[in-house]
Design an enzyme around this catalytic site. Structure first.
Site, PDB file in Angstrom:
ATOM      1  N   CYS A  56       0.814  -1.227   0.000  1.00 27.70           N
ATOM      2  CA  CYS A  56       0.000   0.000   0.000  1.00 27.70           C
ATOM      3  C   CYS A  56       0.843   1.271   0.000  1.00 27.70           C
ATOM      4  O   CYS A  56       0.327   2.353  -0.279  1.00 27.70           O
ATOM      5  CB  CYS A  56      -0.959  -0.008   1.179  1.00 27.70           C
ATOM      6  SG  CYS A  56      -2.065  -1.417   1.144  1.00 27.70           S
ATOM      7  N   HIS A  78      -3.401   7.020   2.678  1.00 27.54           N
ATOM      8  CA  HIS A  78      -3.780   5.735   2.093  1.00 27.54           C
ATOM      9  C   HIS A  78      -5.204   5.380   2.532  1.00 27.54           C
ATOM     10  O   HIS A  78      -5.527   5.398   3.729  1.00 27.54           O
ATOM     11  CB  HIS A  78      -2.787   4.658   2.536  1.00 27.54           C
ATOM     12  CG  HIS A  78      -3.246   3.277   2.224  1.00 27.54           C
ATOM     13  ND1 HIS A  78      -3.720   2.921   0.975  1.00 27.54           N
ATOM     14  CD2 HIS A  78      -3.326   2.160   2.991  1.00 27.54           C
ATOM     15  CE1 HIS A  78      -4.069   1.652   0.998  1.00 27.54           C
ATOM     16  NE2 HIS A  78      -3.847   1.168   2.206  1.00 27.54           N
ATOM     17  N   ASN A 134     -10.276  -0.052  -0.397  1.00 29.23           N
ATOM     18  CA  ASN A 134      -8.820   0.026  -0.284  1.00 29.23           C
ATOM     19  C   ASN A 134      -8.211  -0.557  -1.564  1.00 29.23           C
ATOM     20  O   ASN A 134      -8.317  -1.753  -1.819  1.00 29.23           O
ATOM     21  CB  ASN A 134      -8.380  -0.777   0.947  1.00 29.23           C
ATOM     22  CG  ASN A 134      -6.884  -0.765   1.183  1.00 29.23           C
ATOM     23  OD1 ASN A 134      -6.108  -0.446   0.287  1.00 29.23           O
ATOM     24  ND2 ASN A 134      -6.475  -1.127   2.392  1.00 29.23           N
TER      25      ASN A 134
HETATM   26  O1  UT7 Z   1      -3.984  -1.370   3.523  1.00 33.32           O
HETATM   27  C1  UT7 Z   1      -2.856  -1.784   4.222  1.00 33.32           C
HETATM   28  C2  UT7 Z   1      -2.944  -1.495   5.676  1.00 33.32           C
HETATM   29  N1  UT7 Z   1      -4.147  -2.033   6.201  1.00 33.32           N
HETATM   30  C3  UT7 Z   1      -4.800  -1.415   7.174  1.00 33.32           C
HETATM   31  O2  UT7 Z   1      -4.393  -0.354   7.584  1.00 33.32           O
HETATM   32  C4  UT7 Z   1      -6.011  -2.087   7.745  1.00 33.32           C
HETATM   33  C5  UT7 Z   1      -6.032  -1.961   9.237  1.00 33.32           C
HETATM   34  N2  UT7 Z   1      -7.121  -2.649   9.892  1.00 33.32           N
HETATM   35  C6  UT7 Z   1      -8.430  -2.365   9.740  1.00 33.32           C
HETATM   36  O3  UT7 Z   1      -8.816  -1.557   8.920  1.00 33.32           O
HETATM   37  C7  UT7 Z   1      -9.412  -3.028  10.663  1.00 33.32           C
HETATM   38  O4  UT7 Z   1      -8.693  -3.714  11.668  1.00 33.32           O
HETATM   39  C8  UT7 Z   1     -10.400  -4.013   9.975  1.00 33.32           C
HETATM   40  C9  UT7 Z   1     -11.408  -3.239   9.129  1.00 33.32           C
HETATM   41  C10 UT7 Z   1      -9.622  -4.984   9.102  1.00 33.32           C
HETATM   42  C11 UT7 Z   1     -11.186  -4.794  11.006  1.00 33.32           C
HETATM   43  O5  UT7 Z   1     -11.857  -3.895  11.878  1.00 33.32           O
HETATM   44  P1  UT7 Z   1     -11.736  -4.039  13.462  1.00 33.32           P
HETATM   45  O6  UT7 Z   1     -12.597  -3.014  14.042  1.00 33.32           O
HETATM   46  O7  UT7 Z   1     -10.266  -4.020  13.810  1.00 33.32           O
HETATM   47  O8  UT7 Z   1     -12.373  -5.441  13.699  1.00 33.32           O
HETATM   48  P2  UT7 Z   1     -11.738  -6.725  14.415  1.00 33.32           P
HETATM   49  O9  UT7 Z   1     -10.749  -7.375  13.520  1.00 33.32           O
HETATM   50  O10 UT7 Z   1     -11.341  -6.370  15.798  1.00 33.32           O
HETATM   51  O11 UT7 Z   1     -13.003  -7.644  14.519  1.00 33.32           O
HETATM   52  C12 UT7 Z   1     -14.118  -7.315  15.358  1.00 33.32           C
HETATM   53  C13 UT7 Z   1     -15.179  -8.367  15.160  1.00 33.32           C
HETATM   54  C14 UT7 Z   1     -14.637  -9.794  15.251  1.00 33.32           C
HETATM   55  O12 UT7 Z   1     -15.624 -10.588  15.854  1.00 33.32           O
HETATM   56  P3  UT7 Z   1     -15.517 -10.959  17.417  1.00 33.32           P
HETATM   57  O13 UT7 Z   1     -14.201 -11.691  17.570  1.00 33.32           O
HETATM   58  O14 UT7 Z   1     -15.514  -9.641  18.154  1.00 33.32           O
HETATM   59  O15 UT7 Z   1     -16.715 -11.795  17.651  1.00 33.32           O
HETATM   60  C15 UT7 Z   1     -14.475 -10.189  13.795  1.00 33.32           C
HETATM   61  O16 UT7 Z   1     -14.581 -11.585  13.614  1.00 33.32           O
HETATM   62  O17 UT7 Z   1     -15.731  -8.226  13.843  1.00 33.32           O
HETATM   63  C16 UT7 Z   1     -15.666  -9.495  13.177  1.00 33.32           C
HETATM   64  N3  UT7 Z   1     -15.512  -9.238  11.751  1.00 33.32           N
HETATM   65  C17 UT7 Z   1     -16.571  -9.029  10.962  1.00 33.32           C
HETATM   66  N4  UT7 Z   1     -17.891  -8.998  11.221  1.00 33.32           N
HETATM   67  C18 UT7 Z   1     -18.712  -8.739  10.168  1.00 33.32           C
HETATM   68  C19 UT7 Z   1     -14.377  -9.159  11.026  1.00 33.32           C
HETATM   69  N5  UT7 Z   1     -14.692  -8.885   9.743  1.00 33.32           N
HETATM   70  C20 UT7 Z   1     -16.030  -8.815   9.685  1.00 33.32           C
HETATM   71  C21 UT7 Z   1     -16.950  -8.551   8.641  1.00 33.32           C
HETATM   72  N6  UT7 Z   1     -18.278  -8.532   8.938  1.00 33.32           N
HETATM   73  N7  UT7 Z   1     -16.552  -8.311   7.369  1.00 33.32           N
END
Ligand code: UT7
Length: 333
Positions: free
Chosen positions: A112, A254, A284
């Protein structure tokens, strides 16, 4: 006098197929509400089977050349995570398809952050006198490496390309790229990766471990690293150029996640409304995200000549980078 690399043209290209959050909910355990509230994304574009990163790169590159009023440059740089083939690079093909067989052409792999690494490379070639002009393209067909069963990545990434033309000029003129801050931390290589298919996990005649042929990301672990590294990197270029944060009219970061961009603005002390971007419409797009966001903000009048613009990115590697410039008068292709 030092030679600076000056932005002289801009363009972008998106595949036609739009994939809404609603469409993803039909095959993944997710909701439109989750995707919008956790990422800020409403839709993204996917290239059809049979079209590749070079096709998008050529579309964006042709627009940028037209915007600059040029038919050729001395070097073509393609920043991509999704080259047409593992070998050779995509840039020579893109250069030839743009009618520039014979010019220098190479790929940059910094995920990225690739576009900012590409800009820094091209600016260095111009400063050294090796080139007098460059076409820097960020292009991705990310849909080709997404695991269709992984909701955590499938809802985020999309395809597209953006490009700028650089020409040699005066460091004081509008469009001149300021110093670039670039960094990396290979200890974090497993956080954003495609495990199989390289020399570490070879595919010679064997099936990969399930899922290893696809892109994976440890989103939560990446989130705060992204905010911290981009904040430090932005501060480095602001310090190097003696720019106060209050003088920054627009931050084009980004386009990974709206919450990351909001946290970045807060930690820099920049009003959130100065963050420009198109995350909601394109998702993204990795190496393509900054030039795509610049082209869209330029086209819709949010980015205007004379504004001080800070660019910053973070991605796989891990890598990060930033630069600053005054937006020039540019024509649209
Ligand atoms: O581009 C290169 C660099 N990349 C980045 O900068 C990305 C950085 N990270 C992010 O943008 C975020 O961490 C994400 C968008 C990927 C995820 O968001 P988050 O708020 O960090 O969610 P999380 O991974 O902590 O997950 C929270 C919950 C989990 O469920 P439990 O364990 O709390 O029951 C996940 O399993 O959300 C769940 N989850 C989803 N639920 C519905 C993860 N993906 C999804 C989804 N739909 N698509």
């Amino acid at each position: 006098m030092n030679r600076a690399a000056v932005v002289a043209g801009i363009g972008s290209c998106l595949p036609a197929r739009s994939v809404s959050n609603a469409e993803l909910t039909t095959r993944l355990d997710t909701t439109d509400e989750w995707i919008r509230s956790r990422t800020g994304i409403s839709t993204r574009r996917y290239a059809d089977q049979g079209s590749a990163t070079s096709d998008l790169a050529v579309g964006a590159g042709a627009q940028a050349l037209k915007s600059a009023g040029q038919t050729s440059v001395d070097v073509v740089v393609v920043a991509t995570t999704t080259p047409d083939r593992p070998c050779p690079g995509t840039a020579p093909l893109v250069a030839s398809q743009l009618g520039m067989t014979g010019v220098a052409a190479f790929d940059v792999a910094a995920v990225c952050t690739g576009f900012l690494y590409g800009l820094a490379n091209a600016a260095g070639l111009i400063a050294a006198g090796t080139a007098s002009s460059a076409l820097v393209i960020g292009a991705e067909t990310f849909s080709s490496i997404l695991n269709p069963d992984d909701r955590a990545t499938s809802v985020i990434f999309g395809d597209g390309a953006g490009a700028v033309v650089l020409r040699a000029g005066d460091p004081e003129e509008a469009g001149a790229l300021g110093p670039c801050d670039l960094g990396s931390d290979g200890e974090g290589q497993d956080l954003i990766t495609v495990r199989a298919g390289g020399s570490r996990q070879r595919l010679s005649g064997k099936a990969p471990e399930p899922g290893d042929e696809y892109f994976s990301m440890a989103g939560k672990e990446v989130f705060w690293r992204a905010v911290r590294r981009m904040t430090e990197s932005c501060r480095a270029v602001l310090d190097a150029t003696g720019t106060a944060i209050g003088e920054v009219d627009a931050l084009v970061g980004h386009q990974a996640n709206q919450r990351i961009l909001a946290s970045l603005a807060d930690s820099l002390g920049l009003p959130r409304e100065r963050c420009l971007g198109n995350l909601a419409e394109v998702g993204n797009t990795a190496a393509a995200s900054i030039p795509l966001a610049l082209d869209h903000a330029h086209a819709n009048g949010e980015l205007r000549a004379g504004q001080r613009v800070l660019l910053t990115a973070f991605g796989g590697g891990l890598t990060w980078g930033s630069t600053v410039l005054t937006w020039p008068v540019l024509s649209r292709a």
